[in-house]
Scaffold this active site. Sequence first.
Site, PDB file in Angstrom:
ATOM      1  N   ASP A 271      -1.710   5.219  -3.025  1.00 47.42           N
ATOM      2  CA  ASP A 271      -2.917   5.315  -4.114  1.00 47.42           C
ATOM      3  C   ASP A 271      -2.369   6.760  -5.146  1.00 47.42           C
ATOM      4  O   ASP A 271      -3.106   8.038  -5.149  1.00 47.42           O
ATOM      5  CB  ASP A 271      -4.037   6.262  -3.823  1.00 47.42           C
ATOM      6  CG  ASP A 271      -5.205   6.259  -4.864  1.00 47.42           C
ATOM      7  OD1 ASP A 271      -5.177   5.676  -5.538  1.00 47.42           O
ATOM      8  OD2 ASP A 271      -6.057   6.934  -3.821  1.00 47.42           O
ATOM      9  N   MET A 272      -0.890   6.322  -5.721  1.00 45.88           N
ATOM     10  CA  MET A 272      -0.634   7.612  -6.425  1.00 45.88           C
ATOM     11  C   MET A 272      -0.886   7.668  -7.056  1.00 45.88           C
ATOM     12  O   MET A 272      -0.896   6.593  -8.287  1.00 45.88           O
ATOM     13  CB  MET A 272       1.030   7.282  -6.085  1.00 45.88           C
ATOM     14  CG  MET A 272       2.506   8.389  -7.035  1.00 45.88           C
ATOM     15  SD  MET A 272       0.975   9.830  -6.090  1.00 45.88           S
ATOM     16  CE  MET A 272       2.243  10.144  -5.045  1.00 45.88           C
TER      17      MET A 272
END
Length: 276
Positions: free
Chosen positions: A167-168
């Site tokens: 979930d960058m």
Amino acid sequence: MKVDDHDLFTPWLERWALTPDGEPIMTPGSCLMPVRQGAAPAMLKIAVDDEERYGNLLMTWWDGKGAARVLAHHDEGLLLERAMGPRSLMHMALNGEDDEATRILCRALARLHAPRPTPPPSLVELEPWFASLRTAAARYGGPYSNCLRTARTLLTDPQDVVVLHGDMHHDNVLDFGARGWLAIDPKRVRGERGYDYANLICNPQLPTVTDPERFARQVDVICDAAGIEQKRLLQWVQAFAGLSAAWFMEDDEQEAATGQLKVAALAASALHARHV
């Protein structure tokens, strides 16, 4: 849960001798409170679902290398060093420093993706994460089906498989002052590293995400900073944007889904221009 309900935090404050240093922050997956341990600022995080619990394990495994340092961990409770630096990657991206923000994110990912001497905690493979895109393709067809075809191509023949952040985006890498830019809030997934880089381009919180000039520029910046072949990155962007749109549709957020499909179309157009 009410934001002013501190009962959840009390056992953890007592366990680790913490003093509240701000109001609680409630998210769908966790409850957080700024605290101090002695004079040192920290962040207390309590996971309320399994995904966040596994993310806490991953934070511990990273051992402060590329991610915030874990000061203590027990069951669903996690005590982290707190980001006290003044800088924000989102602010940079919206105020003339988009390229530098992207390079910082790429450097953070490179550190997270680096091999570790010990095996990681329990992970899930990337392929099942695309279930929502498969459902959307069956229901809506069109661009969802195009994104799914690209995703299947990538998932069938993965390259550079690493432990992913999952979930960058610009708000999950924070300014930790002298410690630099460090990641928080990972998922528990393993797969090709291109998945993490695609998210940098697709971030729906960026109002510039559908700007064709910004899109082309950030593809170039990421390919240079991360050493990813352009075709492969574009494929991941198309696949991920379709998945993100499918997730938004599940939440009945059609406007956000439309924005992500526009990003997918930019990737598809760039791939077509390469005659692939």
